[in-house]
Motif scaffolding. Structure first.
Motif, PDB file in Angstrom:
ATOM      1  N   ARG A  62       0.815  -1.221   0.000  1.00 55.41           N
ATOM      2  CA  ARG A  62       0.000   0.000   0.000  1.00 55.41           C
ATOM      3  C   ARG A  62       0.845   1.265   0.000  1.00 55.41           C
ATOM      4  O   ARG A  62       0.542   2.223  -0.717  1.00 55.41           O
ATOM      5  CB  ARG A  62      -0.954  -0.009   1.195  1.00 55.41           C
ATOM      6  CG  ARG A  62      -2.003  -1.104   1.087  1.00 55.41           C
ATOM      7  CD  ARG A  62      -3.111  -0.934   2.099  1.00 55.41           C
ATOM      8  NE  ARG A  62      -4.157  -1.922   1.888  1.00 55.41           N
ATOM      9  CZ  ARG A  62      -5.336  -1.897   2.491  1.00 55.41           C
ATOM     10  NH1 ARG A  62      -5.609  -0.922   3.358  1.00 55.41           N
ATOM     11  NH2 ARG A  62      -6.225  -2.832   2.258  1.00 55.41           N
ATOM     12  N   LEU A  64       2.420   1.670  -3.508  1.00 56.71           N
ATOM     13  CA  LEU A  64       1.442   2.082  -4.519  1.00 56.71           C
ATOM     14  C   LEU A  64       1.008   3.530  -4.325  1.00 56.71           C
ATOM     15  O   LEU A  64       0.838   4.271  -5.298  1.00 56.71           O
ATOM     16  CB  LEU A  64       0.230   1.158  -4.475  1.00 56.71           C
ATOM     17  CG  LEU A  64       0.434  -0.258  -5.005  1.00 56.71           C
ATOM     18  CD1 LEU A  64      -0.808  -1.094  -4.764  1.00 56.71           C
ATOM     19  CD2 LEU A  64       0.788  -0.241  -6.487  1.00 56.71           C
ATOM     20  N   THR A  65       0.821   3.935  -3.087  1.00 53.39           N
ATOM     21  CA  THR A  65       0.404   5.321  -2.829  1.00 53.39           C
ATOM     22  C   THR A  65       1.466   6.306  -3.305  1.00 53.39           C
ATOM     23  O   THR A  65       1.163   7.291  -3.988  1.00 53.39           O
ATOM     24  CB  THR A  65       0.133   5.522  -1.323  1.00 53.39           C
ATOM     25  OG1 THR A  65      -0.923   4.641  -0.910  1.00 53.39           O
ATOM     26  CG2 THR A  65      -0.266   6.960  -1.035  1.00 53.39           C
ATOM     27  N   ARG A  75      -4.019  -2.635  -4.436  1.00 51.18           N
ATOM     28  CA  ARG A  75      -3.855  -2.371  -2.999  1.00 51.18           C
ATOM     29  C   ARG A  75      -4.386  -3.518  -2.141  1.00 51.18           C
ATOM     30  O   ARG A  75      -4.025  -3.642  -0.973  1.00 51.18           O
ATOM     31  CB  ARG A  75      -4.568  -1.071  -2.615  1.00 51.18           C
ATOM     32  CG  ARG A  75      -3.800   0.180  -3.009  1.00 51.18           C
ATOM     33  CD  ARG A  75      -4.641   1.417  -2.728  1.00 51.18           C
ATOM     34  NE  ARG A  75      -4.918   1.568  -1.314  1.00 51.18           N
ATOM     35  CZ  ARG A  75      -4.137   2.205  -0.447  1.00 51.18           C
ATOM     36  NH1 ARG A  75      -2.989   2.726  -0.865  1.00 51.18           N
ATOM     37  NH2 ARG A  75      -4.471   2.326   0.805  1.00 51.18           N
ATOM     38  N   ARG A  76      -5.213  -4.369  -2.738  1.00 48.71           N
ATOM     39  CA  ARG A  76      -5.724  -5.522  -1.997  1.00 48.71           C
ATOM     40  C   ARG A  76      -4.712  -6.659  -1.954  1.00 48.71           C
ATOM     41  O   ARG A  76      -4.930  -7.661  -1.275  1.00 48.71           O
ATOM     42  CB  ARG A  76      -7.027  -6.003  -2.629  1.00 48.71           C
ATOM     43  CG  ARG A  76      -8.150  -4.986  -2.554  1.00 48.71           C
ATOM     44  CD  ARG A  76      -9.485  -5.615  -2.867  1.00 48.71           C
ATOM     45  NE  ARG A  76      -9.608  -5.975  -4.269  1.00 48.71           N
ATOM     46  CZ  ARG A  76     -10.086  -5.175  -5.219  1.00 48.71           C
ATOM     47  NH1 ARG A  76     -10.486  -3.953  -4.886  1.00 48.71           N
ATOM     48  NH2 ARG A  76     -10.172  -5.563  -6.466  1.00 48.71           N
ATOM     49  N   VAL A  99      -4.529   0.728  -9.425  1.00 54.41           N
ATOM     50  CA  VAL A  99      -4.029   0.848  -8.056  1.00 54.41           C
ATOM     51  C   VAL A  99      -5.040   0.367  -7.012  1.00 54.41           C
ATOM     52  O   VAL A  99      -4.667  -0.363  -6.087  1.00 54.41           O
ATOM     53  CB  VAL A  99      -3.560   2.290  -7.772  1.00 54.41           C
ATOM     54  CG1 VAL A  99      -3.333   2.513  -6.280  1.00 54.41           C
ATOM     55  CG2 VAL A  99      -2.282   2.580  -8.553  1.00 54.41           C
TER      56      VAL A  99
END
Length: 407
Positions: free
Chosen positions: A86, A89-90, A185-186, A181
């Motif tokens: 996460r 990706l952020t 994120r999962r 994204v």
């Protein structure tokens, strides 16, 4: 690699298991990076006119993109290893959005360079995360194929988008990856190990080394010696901090380094031919612009699609056999392009280059990460992709330099 195969067999059919990202989302997360590399291939004249500069100055944006993905890959891989999916990706999505905004709003060469570099930093993070989330040879093959297929369609897509809208819109195409994204994120690829003390000097030395290496094609007399000096400093620092930003367990593994070197060479050949192709087709067939982009679809789509199957099948092939096949195919491509003026044979050369590079990225990534400790796989994947993506800075620069008339 055995771990990838077991997990792939367990989840190869039906709905993705909890925490497993569906393959199409991984392809979308990784693939648009190639737009940043390939979309400008038929737009250098437009960029030169819009910025009031020559074609080589306009190509600086491509070089900046190559620098950004080369540097961003290990940086975001380190973030991925320390903080998980996460956080990576952020940060990556924010960088892609910021860089795209600069490219779209400010039509100058400095903005082109800055925007492309920032956009590339984020794109690299999205791609390395997609490769980390790929939990089977089949998924890794699809990720590699998506990069190649998008690269194949990139020149034509960029030209068409520029004709319909503007060259700024064509340079914004890497932003498409952000659509994947939320699904990515999962994914549950946790940090590989407990965080170690941050190594700012190791990171700074690697960043300077990447910067100098990217500039070698443009200023070899200055940046060549600088690259060697920085490499020696980094090697010395690894002895001091074996668990630093560049882990000794990765950097000293001969099999890992061999995989990186071969991936870099295959990438240079592929990207050089990709950017040389429009001039070769114009010279030998009288084709230009969108027509060249249409013709280039065939060799690069063939290479991209076939690579997905070859990467998946590579699990059953000895590593040395796979490496020898990649080396032979990659060497045949530039030799054939150099000795022929027949368009069909030029297209065969481009197909071989695309096939070798796309297949090599997936196969060699599996090999490179399979020989290092499990706790270092995220960093190893980042450093491997750094080696491969450095070719983005070298290949187009070599093609542009060779296309310039001699005095």
């Amino acid at each position: 690699m055995d771990r990838l195969q077991r997990r792939g067999a367990a989840h190869g059919h039906g709905q993705p298991a909890p925490g497993r990202v569906a393959t199409p989302w991984l392809a979308l997360l990784a693939g648009p990076l190639s737009y940043g590399i390939a979309a400008p291939a038929l737009l250098l004249d437009d960029l030169a006119r819009a910025t009031g500069t020559g074609e080589q100055a306009a190509a600086a944006g491509v070089t900046a993109f190559g620098w950004g993905i080369a540097l961003g890959t290990p940086l975001l891989a380190a973030l991925l290893a320390r903080r998980g999916v996460r956080a990576a990706l952020t940060a990556a999505a924010a960088l892609v959005a910021a860089g795209t905004l600069v490219l779209v709003l400010v039509p100058t060469v400095p903005a082109l360079v800055i925007g492309a570099a920032v956009q590339a930093l984020g794109s690299a993070g999205l791609t390395v995360t997609a490769m980390k989330l790929a939990d089977s040879a089949r998924q890794m093959g699809v990720v590699a194929a998506s990069l190649a297929v998008v690269g194949a369609t990139g020149p034509l897509t960029g030209a068409l988008v520029a004709d319909i809208s503007s060259w700024q819109a064509a340079l914004a195409l890497p932003l498409l990856a952000v659509l994947a994204v939320p699904a990515a994120r999962r994914g549950t690829a946790p940090p590989d190990a407990a965080p170690t003390p941050f190594d700012p000097l190791g990171m700074a030395l690697l960043a300077l080394l990447v910067t100098a290496a990217v500039l070698v094609p443009h200023r070899p007399l200055v940046t060549g010696p600088a690259t060697v000096a920085l490499l020696l400093l980094l090697v010395a620092w690894i002895r001091v901090r074996p668990d630093g930003f560049l882990p000794a367990a990765v950097a000293r593994d001969g099999r890992f380094l061999a995989a990186c070197a071969l991936a870099f060479a295959l990438g240079v050949v592929n990207f050089a031919l990709l950017y040389a192709a429009p001039d070769l087709l114009r010279e030998h067939a009288g084709w230009a612009g969108a027509r060249s982009g249409v013709v280039l679809l065939a060799p690069y789509l063939i290479g991209g699609f076939c690579s997905g199957f070859l990467v998946a099948a590579s699990a059953r092939v000895p590593r040395r056999v796979a490496a020898a096949a990649l080396l032979a195919t990659g060497a045949a491509a530039p030799l054939l392009a150099a000795v022929t003026t027949a368009v069909p044979l030029l297209l065969v050369a481009m197909t071989l280059a695309s096939l070798a590079a796309a297949t090599g990225q997936g196969v060699l990534a599996l090999h490179a990460t399979g020989v290092v400790p499990a706790a270092r796989r995220a960093e190893a994947l980042g450093l491997f992709n750094l080696a491969y993506l450095l070719s983005v800075a070298f290949g187009p620069a070599i093609a542009v330099a060779l296309s310039q008339p001699t005095a």
